[in-house]
Scaffold this motif. Sequence first.
Motif, mmCIF file in Angstrom:
data_model
loop_
_atom_site.group_PDB
_atom_site.id
_atom_site.type_symbol
_atom_site.label_atom_id
_atom_site.label_comp_id
_atom_site.label_asym_id
_atom_site.label_seq_id
_atom_site.Cartn_x
_atom_site.Cartn_y
_atom_site.Cartn_z
ATOM 1 N N GLY A 97 -31.698 27.410 0.302
ATOM 2 C CA GLY A 97 -31.472 28.219 -0.891
ATOM 3 C C GLY A 97 -31.762 29.687 -0.637
ATOM 4 O O GLY A 97 -30.987 30.565 -1.046
ATOM 5 N N TRP A 98 -32.918 29.991 -0.001
ATOM 6 C CA TRP A 98 -33.244 31.381 0.293
ATOM 7 C C TRP A 98 -32.210 32.000 1.251
ATOM 8 O O TRP A 98 -31.794 33.148 1.060
ATOM 9 N N ALA A 99 -31.793 31.287 2.268
ATOM 10 C CA ALA A 99 -30.840 31.835 3.244
ATOM 11 C C ALA A 99 -29.488 32.102 2.595
ATOM 12 O O ALA A 99 -28.862 33.140 2.851
ATOM 13 N N VAL A 100 -29.034 31.187 1.747
ATOM 14 C CA VAL A 100 -27.729 31.376 1.093
ATOM 15 C C VAL A 100 -27.778 32.605 0.201
ATOM 16 O O VAL A 100 -26.859 33.446 0.209
ATOM 17 N N LYS A 101 -28.843 32.728 -0.609
ATOM 18 C CA LYS A 101 -28.923 33.904 -1.492
ATOM 19 C C LYS A 101 -28.974 35.190 -0.683
ATOM 20 O O LYS A 101 -28.378 36.196 -1.073
ATOM 21 N N ASN A 127 -38.959 45.291 1.409
ATOM 22 C CA ASN A 127 -37.648 45.061 2.014
ATOM 23 C C ASN A 127 -37.651 43.954 3.074
ATOM 24 O O ASN A 127 -36.700 43.832 3.837
ATOM 25 N N GLU A 128 -38.721 43.160 3.123
ATOM 26 C CA GLU A 128 -38.792 42.080 4.113
ATOM 27 C C GLU A 128 -38.543 40.752 3.428
ATOM 28 O O GLU A 128 -39.186 40.410 2.444
ATOM 29 N N LEU A 129 -37.599 39.984 3.978
ATOM 30 C CA LEU A 129 -37.234 38.697 3.375
ATOM 31 C C LEU A 129 -38.420 37.740 3.405
ATOM 32 O O LEU A 129 -38.688 37.047 2.409
ATOM 33 N N THR A 130 -39.126 37.687 4.516
ATOM 34 C CA THR A 130 -40.261 36.754 4.593
ATOM 35 C C THR A 130 -41.338 37.109 3.575
ATOM 36 O O THR A 130 -41.972 36.217 2.989
ATOM 37 N N GLU A 131 -41.556 38.406 3.334
ATOM 38 C CA GLU A 131 -42.550 38.818 2.340
ATOM 39 C C GLU A 131 -42.093 38.441 0.938
ATOM 40 O O GLU A 131 -42.904 38.004 0.100
ATOM 41 N N ALA A 164 -43.788 27.549 6.208
ATOM 42 C CA ALA A 164 -42.704 26.729 6.764
ATOM 43 C C ALA A 164 -41.351 27.174 6.222
ATOM 44 O O ALA A 164 -40.356 27.246 6.955
ATOM 45 N N ILE A 165 -41.320 27.497 4.927
ATOM 46 C CA ILE A 165 -40.049 27.932 4.322
ATOM 47 C C ILE A 165 -39.622 29.274 4.906
ATOM 48 O O ILE A 165 -38.430 29.500 5.173
ATOM 49 N N GLN A 166 -40.587 30.165 5.098
ATOM 50 C CA GLN A 166 -40.248 31.461 5.703
ATOM 51 C C GLN A 166 -39.638 31.269 7.099
ATOM 52 O O GLN A 166 -38.620 31.885 7.437
#
Length: 505
Positions: free
Chosen positions: A115-119, A136-140, A156-158
């Motif tokens: 879900g996070w990657a698709v968005k 501006n960091e996706l993992t944050e 794990a999700i990050q």
Amino acid sequence: MRHRPPSLRRLPAVLTLVAVLLGVAVAPAANAADRGTGFGTWAPLSRTGWHGSMRVGDVHTYCIHPGLPVATGTTTDHGITTDVNGLTPQQLISINYLVSTYGQTGDAVQAASVGWAVKAIVDRDTTLHSWGYGGNELTEAIDYIMRRASPENSTAIQQRTVRYLAEAEGMPVPRVGGSLTLSMDEDDPTRGAVTLDVDPTASGTLRLENAVFADTGSSERAGIQGAATYPIISPVTASDDGRPYVARAAGTFTVRSAAIRYYSTPGQQESAGPAEPTTFTLTTQDASPRPVRFSPRIETAATIDSRGRFVDDVMVSAGDGVWPRHSDGTFVVVSATADVYRTNAFPAEATEIPSNLSPVAHLELRTDPKIGPAVYRTVSAALPGPGVYTAVWRIERTSQDPASVVNFPTRYFWMERFATPAQTEQLAFSPPPADPEPSPTATPTTVAAIIPPTPPAPPLVPAALALTGVSGTSLVVTSGVSAGTIAVGMYAWRRGRRRTQPLTG
């Protein structure tokens, strides 16, 4: 019981009902979206949001419009599309890769990561800042939310999101279609290759007609991946009675689609489900028909006729049993030649013609295009004289008609052995005519020229006889008797006279 037909006044209502039913039949399917697999709050709006999949029927779908409420209402399936919200082919192939490869899962961590990657692929900026994160960091941004939704799975999700995103964005947009070609060996039309040029990610099956794969002997090859070239054999048995024939190839291939299965919910989220691979077919055939190649052979039976000519009955046949034809059904013409050699005695059979011999006669033949294989009689000019004669036939590709050359193997040359028994005949000396009586032997004499002896004078035969009624033979006999009588009378007269003369001393 009989029924009256419906009133015409009811017809508009019936037609309306039919139209409604037809409309329902062709309208996109609509189902309420269910909570799928993931973390967060399953509600249109919430403090943490929903991070995972939504289920529409048996399909896990994923948000492609960050910032809109979760699709808890009735969701419509619009089918496969390549045109939605201005997404590029690269975005579509990346999304399809994720929801197909990892998205159909019951693992909440995996679903949340998808879900996070698709968005992030659809709209990275909105994905980062929709829930109050200011960096501006996706993992944050993931950790900012997941610490509230499922802190124990945040790391794990990050990590998975980053890996999934890298894989998806590295997926090239595949090329749909390609080319398929057949080639033919110059030396042997029964051999060649089929060459496939498709996207490296394409896979499928090739099928051949009038040919087989050289390494397997099968006309079908499955599990082909990407571009490749395969040697093939196109046997003469594929020909129709020796006519030129055509090999064909067809392939069915699939590539991952740069598309998604698009779902929408009025006033709420839009989502993407997996799109089936794109299937395409390629077909080809020989650029020109394959000629039937053959190796003609000759069997001969020679004689010398009464006029001193070398007569050869030549059986011309196909070495492999198939005499090629042209497309109109006529037989390919074969031209053959033979040289005739003379020796003083019966020569030994050999593979080579003795170098000290020169031809004394020549034979040629051309097969009949309406007959093809048959026995052809050839006759030479008169042979130069007594001796032992043998003919040697040969067939050369370079001596054939232009229309026949393609049917002969490259560098084809065939020649008979020298002095085969069936090709060797003797022309004997003619004996002088027998005399009725032996002639005296003349003593050899040296003369400037030999004069032939004067023939004896023919018997004298009267040119004509008087018509006396007496035959020629009777006249000769009668003349002889008269002459005898005259002679006797003369003798008696002379004797009487001698007696009357006086005696003198």
